[in-house]
Design a protein around this motif. Structure first.
Motif, PDB file in Angstrom:
ATOM      1  N   GLN A 100      -2.462   0.569  -0.829  1.00 26.64           N
ATOM      2  CA  GLN A 100      -2.876  -0.836  -0.870  1.00 26.64           C
ATOM      3  C   GLN A 100      -4.171  -1.133  -0.120  1.00 26.64           C
ATOM      4  O   GLN A 100      -4.718  -2.227  -0.276  1.00 26.64           O
ATOM      5  CB  GLN A 100      -1.748  -1.702  -0.289  1.00 26.64           C
ATOM      6  N   ILE A 101      -4.627  -0.211   0.673  1.00 24.85           N
ATOM      7  CA  ILE A 101      -5.785  -0.475   1.524  1.00 24.85           C
ATOM      8  C   ILE A 101      -6.960   0.396   1.111  1.00 24.85           C
ATOM      9  O   ILE A 101      -6.851   1.623   1.037  1.00 24.85           O
ATOM     10  CB  ILE A 101      -5.429  -0.247   3.006  1.00 24.85           C
ATOM     11  N   ASN A 137      -3.350   1.795   8.038  1.00 22.76           N
ATOM     12  CA  ASN A 137      -3.719   1.903   6.624  1.00 22.76           C
ATOM     13  C   ASN A 137      -2.576   1.763   5.629  1.00 22.76           C
ATOM     14  O   ASN A 137      -2.750   2.046   4.453  1.00 22.76           O
ATOM     15  CB  ASN A 137      -4.490   3.205   6.352  1.00 22.76           C
ATOM     16  N   GLY A 138      -1.414   1.314   6.074  1.00 22.28           N
ATOM     17  CA  GLY A 138      -0.339   0.995   5.153  1.00 22.28           C
ATOM     18  C   GLY A 138       0.256   2.214   4.456  1.00 22.28           C
ATOM     19  O   GLY A 138      -0.089   3.359   4.759  1.00 22.28           O
ATOM     20  N   PRO A 163     -11.647   3.540  -2.671  1.00 25.47           N
ATOM     21  CA  PRO A 163     -10.683   2.554  -3.160  1.00 25.47           C
ATOM     22  C   PRO A 163      -9.242   2.970  -2.859  1.00 25.47           C
ATOM     23  O   PRO A 163      -8.942   4.166  -2.719  1.00 25.47           O
ATOM     24  CB  PRO A 163     -10.932   2.532  -4.674  1.00 25.47           C
ATOM     25  N   ALA A 164      -8.359   2.000  -2.766  1.00 25.66           N
ATOM     26  CA  ALA A 164      -6.935   2.293  -2.620  1.00 25.66           C
ATOM     27  C   ALA A 164      -6.499   3.202  -3.769  1.00 25.66           C
ATOM     28  O   ALA A 164      -6.881   3.000  -4.918  1.00 25.66           O
ATOM     29  CB  ALA A 164      -6.127   1.002  -2.637  1.00 25.66           C
ATOM     30  N   GLY A 165      -5.717   4.242  -3.440  1.00 23.02           N
ATOM     31  CA  GLY A 165      -5.243   5.175  -4.445  1.00 23.02           C
ATOM     32  C   GLY A 165      -6.116   6.398  -4.625  1.00 23.02           C
ATOM     33  O   GLY A 165      -5.724   7.343  -5.320  1.00 23.02           O
TER      34      GLY A 165
END
Length: 210
Positions: A100-101, A137-138, A163-165
């Motif tokens: 998500q971050i 960082n979730g 990017p997230a992912g």
């Protein structure tokens, strides 16, 4: 005697003690798009505080530290300071990915090879109780490598957007690399961290653990 007729909106304003004009003043240029963070203050982090985190990283052998976590209305923004020492070969399962971050690196000093890509081999869920997951960082995953990833030789002055992912994987660090980290957290999964909390953190040994 002269009679006075009050309109309903006027009565409401008088009852609430708020002038009708004041209600309009809450909106800036009412016909324009409105700020997504209403009347939010700015945040200033002096270089002396950033240097305090750099010194703490060396003295206590710390890797990643979060200096601030700020609510900007539609998202949280985390500001971190990261120090990584020499790396001749990557550690097992050291690919990182955050669900998500998104992250932005601004390299301050040193040089390294960083591999980026979304196709992560042997994904392993990172424990939800890890300090880095909870505070920095979730939720996300680790992996053993990045299939088809692109290797970048990064150095002082460079900027990297992750990017997230997207998997990110340091495969080599010449002597060290220090970078300023900006974490973009639209789901607000990380806790806020104020200037006072930052100063308290700097005043005593850091909590241990990943």
């Amino acid at each position: 005697m002269r009679s006075v007729i009050w309109s309903f909106p006027t009565v409401l304003c008088l009852m609430s003690g708020i002038p009708a004009l004041a209600q309009d003043q809450v909106r800036v240029n009412p016909t324009d798009p409105q700020p997504t963070c209403t009347m939010c203050p700015g945040t200033y982090i002096p270089s002396s505080e950033i240097e305090g985190y750099a010194n703490k990283a060396l003295a206590e052998k710390l890797l990643d530290q979060q200096m601030r976590d700020i609510d900007i209305g539609k998202a949280h923004i985390g500001i971190g300071r990261v120090h990584r020492g020499r790396l001749d070969r990557p550690a097992p399962d050291s690919v990182a990915e955050h669900d998500q971050i998104s992250e932005v690196y601004h390299v301050l000093s040193g040089a390294a090879t960083l591999v980026l890509g979304p196709d992560i081999v042997n994904r392993q869920r990172r424990p939800a109780t890890l300090r880095t997951v909870v505070e920095f960082n979730g939720p996300g995953n680790n992996g053993s490598e990045v299939r088809g990833g692109i290797a970048y030789d990064i150095k002082a002055g460079d900027v990297v957007v992750i990017p997230a992912g997207t998997g990110h994987w340091f495969t080599r660090i010449e002597d060290h690399i220090d970078y300023l980290m900006v974490r973009i957290d639209p789901d607000k999964v990380t806790p806020l961290k104020s200037e006072a909390q930052s100063q308290e953190y700097l005043s005593k040994p850091a909590p241990r653990g990943e």
